[in-house]
Design a protein around this motif. Structure first.
Motif, PDB file in Angstrom:
ATOM      1  N   LEU A   1       0.849  -1.186   0.000  1.00 55.29           N
ATOM      2  CA  LEU A   1       0.000   0.000   0.000  1.00 55.29           C
ATOM      3  C   LEU A   1       0.889   1.243   0.000  1.00 55.29           C
ATOM      4  O   LEU A   1       1.785   1.372   0.839  1.00 55.29           O
ATOM      5  CB  LEU A   1      -0.910   0.026   1.221  1.00 55.29           C
ATOM      6  CG  LEU A   1      -1.902  -1.131   1.386  1.00 55.29           C
ATOM      7  CD1 LEU A   1      -2.720  -0.939   2.654  1.00 55.29           C
ATOM      8  CD2 LEU A   1      -2.811  -1.236   0.178  1.00 55.29           C
ATOM      9  N   TYR A   2       0.622   2.152  -0.954  1.00 56.51           N
ATOM     10  CA  TYR A   2       1.373   3.395  -1.042  1.00 56.51           C
ATOM     11  C   TYR A   2       0.529   4.543  -0.484  1.00 56.51           C
ATOM     12  O   TYR A   2      -0.698   4.508  -0.496  1.00 56.51           O
ATOM     13  CB  TYR A   2       1.722   3.709  -2.496  1.00 56.51           C
ATOM     14  CG  TYR A   2       2.861   2.890  -3.048  1.00 56.51           C
ATOM     15  CD1 TYR A   2       4.132   3.434  -3.179  1.00 56.51           C
ATOM     16  CD2 TYR A   2       2.660   1.570  -3.440  1.00 56.51           C
ATOM     17  CE1 TYR A   2       5.179   2.695  -3.701  1.00 56.51           C
ATOM     18  CE2 TYR A   2       3.702   0.812  -3.957  1.00 56.51           C
ATOM     19  CZ  TYR A   2       4.960   1.381  -4.086  1.00 56.51           C
ATOM     20  OH  TYR A   2       5.994   0.633  -4.596  1.00 56.51           O
ATOM     21  N   GLN A   3       1.237   5.568  -0.004  1.00 58.45           N
ATOM     22  CA  GLN A   3       0.537   6.800   0.366  1.00 58.45           C
ATOM     23  C   GLN A   3      -0.156   7.384  -0.855  1.00 58.45           C
ATOM     24  O   GLN A   3       0.239   7.129  -2.001  1.00 58.45           O
ATOM     25  CB  GLN A   3       1.538   7.842   0.876  1.00 58.45           C
ATOM     26  CG  GLN A   3       2.249   7.499   2.150  1.00 58.45           C
ATOM     27  CD  GLN A   3       3.354   8.497   2.403  1.00 58.45           C
ATOM     28  OE1 GLN A   3       4.504   8.227   2.132  1.00 58.45           O
ATOM     29  NE2 GLN A   3       2.976   9.674   2.930  1.00 58.45           N
ATOM     30  N   LEU A   4      -1.175   8.195  -0.601  1.00 54.21           N
ATOM     31  CA  LEU A   4      -1.770   8.956  -1.693  1.00 54.21           C
ATOM     32  C   LEU A   4      -0.773  10.020  -2.155  1.00 54.21           C
ATOM     33  O   LEU A   4      -0.017  10.568  -1.341  1.00 54.21           O
ATOM     34  CB  LEU A   4      -3.067   9.626  -1.246  1.00 54.21           C
ATOM     35  CG  LEU A   4      -4.242   8.691  -0.980  1.00 54.21           C
ATOM     36  CD1 LEU A   4      -5.362   9.444  -0.276  1.00 54.21           C
ATOM     37  CD2 LEU A   4      -4.758   8.074  -2.276  1.00 54.21           C
ATOM     38  N   PRO A   5      -0.761  10.351  -3.441  1.00 53.30           N
ATOM     39  CA  PRO A   5       0.125  11.423  -3.912  1.00 53.30           C
ATOM     40  C   PRO A   5      -0.215  12.753  -3.245  1.00 53.30           C
ATOM     41  O   PRO A   5      -1.352  13.008  -2.882  1.00 53.30           O
ATOM     42  CB  PRO A   5      -0.159  11.479  -5.420  1.00 53.30           C
ATOM     43  CG  PRO A   5      -0.753  10.149  -5.746  1.00 53.30           C
ATOM     44  CD  PRO A   5      -1.518   9.727  -4.531  1.00 53.30           C
TER      45      PRO A   5
ATOM     46  N   GLY B   1      -1.390   2.245 -13.743  1.00 56.61           N
ATOM     47  CA  GLY B   1      -2.638   1.512 -13.587  1.00 56.61           C
ATOM     48  C   GLY B   1      -3.565   2.166 -12.582  1.00 56.61           C
ATOM     49  O   GLY B   1      -4.742   1.844 -12.506  1.00 56.61           O
ATOM     50  N   ASN B   2      -2.992   3.076 -11.790  1.00 55.66           N
ATOM     51  CA  ASN B   2      -3.795   3.813 -10.815  1.00 55.66           C
ATOM     52  C   ASN B   2      -3.361   5.280 -10.874  1.00 55.66           C
ATOM     53  O   ASN B   2      -3.091   5.904  -9.868  1.00 55.66           O
ATOM     54  CB  ASN B   2      -3.586   3.247  -9.405  1.00 55.66           C
ATOM     55  CG  ASN B   2      -4.634   3.738  -8.425  1.00 55.66           C
ATOM     56  OD1 ASN B   2      -5.805   3.793  -8.753  1.00 55.66           O
ATOM     57  ND2 ASN B   2      -4.218   4.079  -7.224  1.00 55.66           N
TER      58      ASN B   2
ATOM     59  N   LEU C   1      -7.504  11.797  -7.249  1.00 52.82           N
ATOM     60  CA  LEU C   1      -7.142  10.478  -7.752  1.00 52.82           C
ATOM     61  C   LEU C   1      -8.262   9.547  -7.316  1.00 52.82           C
ATOM     62  O   LEU C   1      -8.445   9.305  -6.122  1.00 52.82           O
ATOM     63  CB  LEU C   1      -5.809  10.011  -7.177  1.00 52.82           C
ATOM     64  CG  LEU C   1      -5.334   8.612  -7.586  1.00 52.82           C
ATOM     65  CD1 LEU C   1      -5.152   8.532  -9.101  1.00 52.82           C
ATOM     66  CD2 LEU C   1      -4.054   8.227  -6.875  1.00 52.82           C
ATOM     67  N   GLY C   2      -9.040   9.076  -8.287  1.00 47.16           N
ATOM     68  CA  GLY C   2     -10.246   8.341  -7.924  1.00 47.16           C
ATOM     69  C   GLY C   2     -11.178   9.261  -7.173  1.00 47.16           C
ATOM     70  O   GLY C   2     -11.470  10.377  -7.609  1.00 47.16           O
TER      71      GLY C   2
END
Length: 457
Positions: free
Chosen positions: A116-120, A152-153, A198-199
């Motif tokens: 899991l990555y942080q949100l930008p 992809g995201n 993002l989303g």
């Protein structure tokens, strides 16, 4: 001996059956060994079996971090299936693993690791982005943690305050800036506070400021009312010493004017500003510190306009709807910011020349009277702390009366001339000077306006 032989045969049969059963059980595995997603998004976790089954196969998946179990069904005749797994927003890169729950129906493959990555964290590259109706424009953003933009995201959207998507763009390389392209139409005139998503997650650190202008719109220099009306704008820069005597002159002639106040004036002379407003005169914006605004960057231009508005709202409870540029200097960007903040740009068609000290009393007196072509629609410039004030203002007002001209506030003259003020920014309502205020003011203060119009025909 016979019994021992029977026992051995039985054992062999059991082992053969067990082996046969084991060989007939499918092996369940994850579609991939590893995966990545930004925390807060749903992750599609795929599973597969090595051979299709004649019946649906229910497979238990265990989240080894939360210890929660979920079930995915692989339909009969199929070898793959997937399940959407919600994830939590994380503040640092985090790994979680998934494994299969034990079952008599299948053999378990290896675990799956999800990172899991942080949100930008996205910032707007420019403090203010300018655009014109009907012309392509760009809004540029940059990412503070580019490694969090995952392929992809990585489809980002630029959204307005009300959630409207203005532009969409895939961020192919987050080490470079992302440019949103849009072509504004007339519905977008004015100021827009925009965000990046993002989303369904807002990822911009601060709102962006976009202002859309009509390139054909002109500043107010002179107006064309259907009746003998004119207006005076009195600039209030750095001194309030003439306030009371100027107000006495205006009361003597029973006229209302527009006072363009700097933020400095509002801060340093609050009582004088309050007396002007309470006397019924219009309060307008003259920048914060009277700088040469064309020399400033876009952010400082914006703040030069916003700060006096904030000061006027806090001190007087009024939102200025007019802006007079210091030194009469402005360009299309300054006009765009002004209108984006709900203020029309106001210049002048006649001036007293009472601010520089280069003119004699006689020259200023002439400028206030016969030295200019005063007529219906004239917009006048003079100064609260101007040389030889208030005598020249008194002389000017006497002269306008002799011409049959009536002085009213500039915004009232704008409405009387069939124009309207720029709209307020989305989601913000003007204090006192609403869209209906000046139309109502004309009705209440010029009850004979209709007959004036008829007489002027």
């Amino acid at each position: 001996m016979k019994k021992l032989l029977i026992a051995l045969v039985t054992l062999c049969l059991v082992l053969m059956c067990t082996t046969a059963l084991a060989a007939s059980k499918p092996t369940v595995s994850f579609a991939s060994k590893n995966g990545t997603i930004n925390g807060g998004f749903e992750y599609e976790l795929g599973v597969k079996i090595n051979k299709a089954q004649s019946q649906d196969l229910s497979v238990d998946i265990i989240n080894n971090t939360t210890r929660k179990t979920m079930t995915v069904v692989i339909p009969a005749g199929r070898t793959t299936a997937s399940v959407e797994i919600p994830t939590e927003v994380v503040t640092e890169r985090t790994k979680i693993t998934f494994s299969f729950g034990k079952s008599d129906e299948y053999e378990c493959g290896t675990a799956h690791t999800l990172t899991l990555y942080q949100l930008p964290k996205v910032q707007f590259y420019l403090a203010v982005s300018f655009g014109n109706v009907g012309k392509d424009m760009s809004v540029i953003v940059q990412c503070n943690n580019p490694s969090s933009v995952i392929r992809g995201n990585n489809t980002f959207t630029l959204r307005d305050t009300d959630g409207t998507v203005l532009a969409e763009k895939e961020w192919g390389n987050a080490n470079n800036r992302l440019t949103f392209k849009l072509t504004p139409d007339e519905s977008m005139l004015g100021r827009h506070d925009v965000t990046v998503w993002l989303g369904e997650h807002e990822v911009s650190i601060d709102d962006g400021y976009v202002t859309i202008a009509d390139p054909t719109a002109k500043a107010v220099v002179e107006l064309d009312p259907p009746a003998p009306l004119m207006a005076i704008g009195i600039d209030c820069g750095f001194n309030g010493r003439n306030t009371d005597v100027i107000l006495e002159v205006l009361e003597k002639h029973d006229v209302k004017c527009t006072f363009f106040m700097t933020g400095y004036f509002l801060r340093e002379f609050p009582e004088e500003a309050r007396r002007i407003y309470e006397a019924g005169h219009e309060i307008a914006n003259h920048s914060n510190t009277h700088k040469h605004m064309k020399e400033l960057n876009s952010y400082n231009q914006l703040r030069q306009l916003q700060i006096p508005t904030e000061e006027a709202e806090a001190l007087l409870g009024v939102t200025p709807r007019l802006f007079r540029p210091p030194h009469g200097e402005y360009n299309s960007n300054i006009s765009s910011i002004s209108r984006g903040e709900g203020m029309e740009v106001v210049m002048w068609s006649a001036t007293y020349h009472d601010s520089t000290g280069k003119y004699t009393e006689a020259q200023i007196y002439k400028c206030a009277t016969t030295g200019n072509d005063y007529k219906p629609g004239s917009v006048v410039l003079c100064h609260l702390d101007g040389y030889f004030q208030p005598d020249t203002l008194d002389a000017g007002l006497t002269y306008y009366e002799s011409l049959g001209l009536q002085v009213i506030p500039i915004s009232a003259l704008i409405y009387a001339s069939g124009r309207e003020l720029p709209p307020m920014p989305m989601g913000k309502e003007a204090m006192v000077y609403t869209d209906e205020y000046w139309a109502t003011w004309l009705e209440n203060n010029l009850p004979d306006f209709a007959s004036m119009v008829e007489a002027a025909k």
